[in-house]
Motif scaffolding. Sequence first.
Motif, mmCIF file in Angstrom:
data_model
loop_
_atom_site.group_PDB
_atom_site.id
_atom_site.type_symbol
_atom_site.label_atom_id
_atom_site.label_comp_id
_atom_site.label_asym_id
_atom_site.label_seq_id
_atom_site.Cartn_x
_atom_site.Cartn_y
_atom_site.Cartn_z
ATOM 1 N N VAL A 78 0.835 -0.948 0.109
ATOM 2 C CA VAL A 78 -0.153 0.041 -0.182
ATOM 3 C C VAL A 78 0.779 1.233 0.095
ATOM 4 O O VAL A 78 0.509 2.269 -0.811
ATOM 5 C CB VAL A 78 -0.900 -0.033 1.127
ATOM 6 N N GLU A 79 2.092 1.181 1.021
ATOM 7 C CA GLU A 79 2.655 2.343 0.729
ATOM 8 C C GLU A 79 3.596 2.678 -0.476
ATOM 9 O O GLU A 79 3.749 3.671 -0.915
ATOM 10 C CB GLU A 79 3.794 2.186 1.980
ATOM 11 N N ALA A 80 3.737 1.470 -1.124
ATOM 12 C CA ALA A 80 4.726 1.446 -2.440
ATOM 13 C C ALA A 80 3.790 2.300 -3.679
ATOM 14 O O ALA A 80 4.514 2.837 -4.329
ATOM 15 C CB ALA A 80 5.326 0.448 -2.619
ATOM 16 N N ASN A 81 2.686 1.713 -3.623
ATOM 17 C CA ASN A 81 1.652 2.107 -4.733
ATOM 18 C C ASN A 81 0.719 3.105 -4.464
ATOM 19 O O ASN A 81 0.259 3.422 -5.358
ATOM 20 C CB ASN A 81 1.042 0.649 -4.789
ATOM 21 N N GLY A 82 0.788 3.499 -3.491
ATOM 22 C CA GLY A 82 -0.152 4.896 -3.173
ATOM 23 C C GLY A 82 -1.630 4.514 -2.783
ATOM 24 O O GLY A 82 -2.068 3.508 -3.151
ATOM 25 N N PRO A 83 -2.080 5.641 -2.391
ATOM 26 C CA PRO A 83 -3.672 5.285 -1.940
ATOM 27 C C PRO A 83 -4.624 5.200 -2.914
ATOM 28 O O PRO A 83 -5.368 4.508 -2.836
ATOM 29 C CB PRO A 83 -3.896 6.626 -1.150
#
Length: 473
Positions: A78-83
């Motif tokens: 989630v952090e790597a790919n964005g909200p």
Amino acid sequence: MLSALDRRHTVAPPGYSRWLIPPAALAIHLCIGQVYATSVYKNSLIAHFDASQTAVGIIFSIAIVMLGLSAAVAGTWVEANGPRKAMFVSACFWATGFLVGSLGIATKQLWLLYLGYGLLGGIGLGIGYISPVSTLIKWFPDRPGLATGLAIMGFGGGAMVASPLSRQLLSFYDPAYDPSNAGSVASGSALVWLFVTLGLGYFVVMMFGVFNVRVPAPDWKPAGFDPSRVAAKPMVTTANVSAANALRTRSFWLLWVVLFCNVTAGIGILEQASPMIQDFFRDGRTSAVTVAAAGGFVGLLSLFNMAGRFVWSSTSDAIGRKPIYVVYLGVGMVLYTLLALFGQTATALFVLLACVIISFYGGGFATVPAYLRDLFGTYQVGAIHGRLLTAWSAAGVAGPLIVNAFLDAQGKPGTLTASAYRPALFTMVGVLAVGFVANLLVRPVPERFHEPTGGRGDGTGSEPVAAERSGTR
């Protein structure tokens, strides 16, 4: 088309209002908060499948367990790919869960309901729950408690929308169903169409959040915000800690204990709320509290659960995260003791004590992301939050288990009185005491766990150097 979901395409243009982000987060949380409304159609599912309470109740348990597990496993992704991409994936899993569940109802295959709403829907729950968190904190470095409280308030309030909506949809699809009659059950076809309608409807609403969420530019900060003022506050860091390193710190595991204890105590009351208030005011086999009044009490608890997520988390911005958990756990111990000893003396006193306790339960959920931001920075706070939510999964099993085990030893449902609840309530006082001590032991994270930064390190979203992003140290 899917490239539009990438993080690089979600950076906000200059002048973008950060107050557009909480509604985007609310669109997700209000939808996935429906999980708290499964009791509305539980009896109808039992009748349709000719199954036991336990067999149908497992659906909810699977969903909550998967919430914690998927949040922990997918947090770094989630952090790597964005909200935006994370919210889209959440919406797909959540909607698919309803549609697969509707197929299970239509074919009377209970395992498909486990697979659909429980497993697939639970994955959507976990990813959707954590996806807006780090984004909100980056947009509101000056008021992270307010920001996360606004979003997570939606999860607590999702049932308040879903409960009446589900009743009205069931009565629309099955005119013979009477939502005001506790003994009335809806037909199988009505349940099928309910799941289809909710699945498609929630997907559309969640798309509003998907296409309106933005991340701030790396050098953005609110007007008038001075990062040095944040650094001057106790227990607040402007450094960053990776999710992998967070698991190596004592503070993370102390916070895990804090969240576990707060949730265990609160969820024990929530799970037993309706029969509990009737039992506290029971004379023989007759209770002074009617079934309708008990239902109203449950609705009132939902209101306080939702309000506590906003009010108490916002208060933490002023007094600090550690002090507010002293209130949740310390005052909570006093309230549980009063409930055990004097709760049966007056209905108003019982309701007041229970409502404040549940407001602390909700506040604990909403405050913990800001607590994590204070300790670990903004770099991978969503991933760290996901790992911490395994405490929720554990508490979701432990809380009801503690209460039900004590009650089973005291007698049968419908015959219990206030005295039957005292052992369970005093046990919860002990659980809160453990959390209280754990919170007092939380300390700032040692510098050896901090990520090297590319310069500024002001806690508003600056990224670690390229070597760190590639995993080398």
